[in-house]
Design a protein around this motif. Sequence first.
Motif, PDB file in Angstrom:
ATOM      1  N   GLU A   1     -20.157  15.161 -13.954  1.00 31.57           N
ATOM      2  CA  GLU A   1     -20.052  15.200 -12.480  1.00 31.57           C
ATOM      3  C   GLU A   1     -20.713  14.075 -11.951  1.00 31.57           C
ATOM      4  O   GLU A   1     -20.358  13.637 -10.850  1.00 31.57           O
ATOM      5  N   SER A   2     -21.907  13.621 -12.383  1.00 31.00           N
ATOM      6  CA  SER A   2     -22.826  12.583 -11.942  1.00 31.00           C
ATOM      7  C   SER A   2     -23.492  11.915 -12.780  1.00 31.00           C
ATOM      8  O   SER A   2     -23.718  12.632 -13.819  1.00 31.00           O
ATOM      9  N   ARG A   3     -23.834  10.782 -12.533  1.00 27.08           N
ATOM     10  CA  ARG A   3     -24.677   9.977 -13.593  1.00 27.08           C
ATOM     11  C   ARG A   3     -25.984  10.500 -13.713  1.00 27.08           C
ATOM     12  O   ARG A   3     -27.010  10.028 -14.601  1.00 27.08           O
ATOM     13  N   THR A   4     -26.385  10.929 -12.734  1.00 30.50           N
ATOM     14  CA  THR A   4     -27.961  11.319 -12.622  1.00 30.50           C
ATOM     15  C   THR A   4     -28.565  11.824 -13.833  1.00 30.50           C
ATOM     16  O   THR A   4     -29.714  11.459 -14.006  1.00 30.50           O
ATOM     17  N   ASN A   5     -28.114  12.845 -14.466  1.00 33.40           N
ATOM     18  CA  ASN A   5     -28.704  13.537 -15.495  1.00 33.40           C
ATOM     19  C   ASN A   5     -28.303  12.873 -16.888  1.00 33.40           C
ATOM     20  O   ASN A   5     -28.732  13.621 -17.896  1.00 33.40           O
ATOM     21  N   ILE A   6     -27.528  11.845 -16.948  1.00 38.67           N
ATOM     22  CA  ILE A   6     -27.290  11.145 -18.158  1.00 38.67           C
ATOM     23  C   ILE A   6     -28.258  10.067 -18.516  1.00 38.67           C
ATOM     24  O   ILE A   6     -28.858   9.292 -17.765  1.00 38.67           O
ATOM     25  N   LEU A   7     -28.826  10.163 -19.574  1.00 38.14           N
ATOM     26  CA  LEU A   7     -29.781   9.183 -20.233  1.00 38.14           C
ATOM     27  C   LEU A   7     -29.334   7.815 -20.187  1.00 38.14           C
ATOM     28  O   LEU A   7     -27.871   7.616 -20.379  1.00 38.14           O
ATOM     29  N   GLN A   8     -30.078   6.915 -19.363  1.00 38.93           N
ATOM     30  CA  GLN A   8     -29.938   5.433 -19.274  1.00 38.93           C
ATOM     31  C   GLN A   8     -29.123   4.730 -20.600  1.00 38.93           C
ATOM     32  O   GLN A   8     -28.452   4.053 -20.724  1.00 38.93           O
ATOM     33  N   THR A   9     -29.963   5.143 -21.791  1.00 39.44           N
ATOM     34  CA  THR A   9     -29.437   4.544 -23.059  1.00 39.44           C
ATOM     35  C   THR A   9     -27.970   5.011 -23.256  1.00 39.44           C
ATOM     36  O   THR A   9     -27.335   4.362 -23.771  1.00 39.44           O
ATOM     37  N   VAL A  10     -27.594   6.303 -22.847  1.00 43.44           N
ATOM     38  CA  VAL A  10     -26.116   6.791 -23.299  1.00 43.44           C
ATOM     39  C   VAL A  10     -25.413   6.058 -22.207  1.00 43.44           C
ATOM     40  O   VAL A  10     -24.378   5.230 -22.573  1.00 43.44           O
ATOM     41  N   LEU A  11     -25.867   5.986 -21.033  1.00 46.35           N
ATOM     42  CA  LEU A  11     -24.816   5.146 -19.977  1.00 46.35           C
ATOM     43  C   LEU A  11     -24.489   3.856 -20.425  1.00 46.35           C
ATOM     44  O   LEU A  11     -23.361   3.133 -20.262  1.00 46.35           O
ATOM     45  N   SER A  12     -25.654   3.153 -20.922  1.00 47.54           N
ATOM     46  CA  SER A  12     -25.377   1.903 -21.239  1.00 47.54           C
ATOM     47  C   SER A  12     -24.490   1.549 -22.356  1.00 47.54           C
ATOM     48  O   SER A  12     -23.994   0.166 -22.593  1.00 47.54           O
ATOM     49  N   ARG A  13     -24.073   2.637 -23.098  1.00 46.44           N
ATOM     50  CA  ARG A  13     -23.171   2.466 -24.186  1.00 46.44           C
ATOM     51  C   ARG A  13     -21.812   3.092 -24.041  1.00 46.44           C
ATOM     52  O   ARG A  13     -20.635   2.840 -24.825  1.00 46.44           O
ATOM     53  N   VAL A  14     -21.551   3.549 -22.592  1.00 49.01           N
ATOM     54  CA  VAL A  14     -20.120   4.120 -22.513  1.00 49.01           C
ATOM     55  C   VAL A  14     -19.669   3.150 -21.280  1.00 49.01           C
ATOM     56  O   VAL A  14     -20.582   2.610 -20.421  1.00 49.01           O
ATOM     57  N   THR A  15     -18.437   3.054 -20.868  1.00 46.28           N
ATOM     58  CA  THR A  15     -17.616   2.273 -19.846  1.00 46.28           C
ATOM     59  C   THR A  15     -17.180   3.527 -18.834  1.00 46.28           C
ATOM     60  O   THR A  15     -16.533   4.357 -19.250  1.00 46.28           O
ATOM     61  N   ALA A  16     -18.084   3.588 -17.743  1.00 45.73           N
ATOM     62  CA  ALA A  16     -17.968   4.603 -16.635  1.00 45.73           C
ATOM     63  C   ALA A  16     -16.730   4.143 -15.832  1.00 45.73           C
ATOM     64  O   ALA A  16     -16.701   3.043 -15.558  1.00 45.73           O
ATOM     65  N   VAL A  17     -16.007   5.171 -15.607  1.00 41.31           N
ATOM     66  CA  VAL A  17     -14.864   5.088 -14.747  1.00 41.31           C
ATOM     67  C   VAL A  17     -14.762   6.264 -13.523  1.00 41.31           C
ATOM     68  O   VAL A  17     -14.819   7.276 -13.897  1.00 41.31           O
ATOM     69  N   ASP A  18     -15.075   5.874 -12.264  1.00 40.57           N
ATOM     70  CA  ASP A  18     -15.057   6.960 -11.133  1.00 40.57           C
ATOM     71  C   ASP A  18     -13.725   7.392 -11.074  1.00 40.57           C
ATOM     72  O   ASP A  18     -12.882   6.650 -10.775  1.00 40.57           O
ATOM     73  N   VAL A  19     -13.626   8.668 -10.835  1.00 41.82           N
ATOM     74  CA  VAL A  19     -12.499   9.264 -10.483  1.00 41.82           C
ATOM     75  C   VAL A  19     -12.444   9.447  -8.795  1.00 41.82           C
ATOM     76  O   VAL A  19     -13.187  10.368  -8.442  1.00 41.82           O
ATOM     77  N   ASP A  20     -11.556   8.944  -8.137  1.00 39.38           N
ATOM     78  CA  ASP A  20     -11.416   8.934  -6.797  1.00 39.38           C
ATOM     79  C   ASP A  20     -10.625  10.290  -6.207  1.00 39.38           C
ATOM     80  O   ASP A  20      -9.628  10.604  -6.652  1.00 39.38           O
TER      81      ASP A  20
END
Length: 330
Positions: free
Chosen positions: A151-170
């Motif tokens: 639902e949000s990126r807030t609680n995702i580890l930066q190290t995980v975020l940096s290895r995935v390609t995020a796509v926002d759903v509008d």
Amino acid sequence: MKIYGKKRALEKLSGFRRSGRFPHALLFCGPKGIGKHVMADYAAMLYMCSENGTEPCMHCRGCTLAEQHIHPDVIFPVPAIEEIYRKPSNHKSMVDLMREFIASCYMKPVEGGVRVIVFEKLDELSVLMQNALLKFIEEPLEFNRYVFIAESRTNILQTVLSRVTAVDVDPADETELASALTEFGIGADRAHELYEMFAGNIGASVEYEKNGEDMVCLKSALRACDAIAAGKEFDCLQSFLALKTRDDIFETLGIMTDIFARAAALKSGVSTSGAYKQQTSRIASGHSLAAISRLYDEAVRLCGMSFTNPNVRLFAAECCGALFSAAEKV
Ligand SMILES: [Zn+2]
């Protein structure tokens, strides 16, 4: 599969395909009901489609099985892990179960092509679980693909975020929402009202329409906000008295806090996503920014008190009184 709206997300995926660099790990982000799971299914179909186009062909074996969630190599481990974890006979931690699952993914996929692993609720997984996942996605095996949902990126580890390609759903626009809702037998006039309430969130609109009677908290929150905007204290009291438990009062106050925050933003000229549009504009037009801030502070304070007050009806009355004096105080 019919997809309504989500143009930016769809275009992003097609773009990856066109460029020949389709990511091995995707993350779909957005609020509940916005269509993250639809996009995850769509991505799984793209990974599994034998046609290799910029969109899934929708009719090959890979597409058909993935769409129906019966492809042996499209896996949804999170609910399965939670189910094992809850069994009385289980003595393993969630992290251990996650590690066991990951170990099983080092074997080749059943059909020999690629395996798509859809991790739901990434933002709800503990740090330990996310760390276990990190090692898994850091050194991807050639046959594994990852689709994350959060639902949000807030609680995702930066190290995980940096290895995935995020796509926002509008959210959908009003026309897209109206077309989506016709599938559920909801007419254009009602679609307009739902658009004003949920700002194009298709899932939230359908849920409200179908399970409206169960959504006592949302209804109470909207009615209480309308009552505050109109200065009708008795109506506000009635909406709070419809709540039977402290959890319900807590949830209702949470929604009201959201509406007051949106009204304050509107009053300050900041645009918001547009959810609860009518209540937001009624509160904003009837009150000063200072009064809206007081309402917000009061709702937050009452949220904090909702678990310490033993009598639900007395607390409901207290909430109403406190909010009205916050709104009227000069
Ligand atoms: Zn296909």
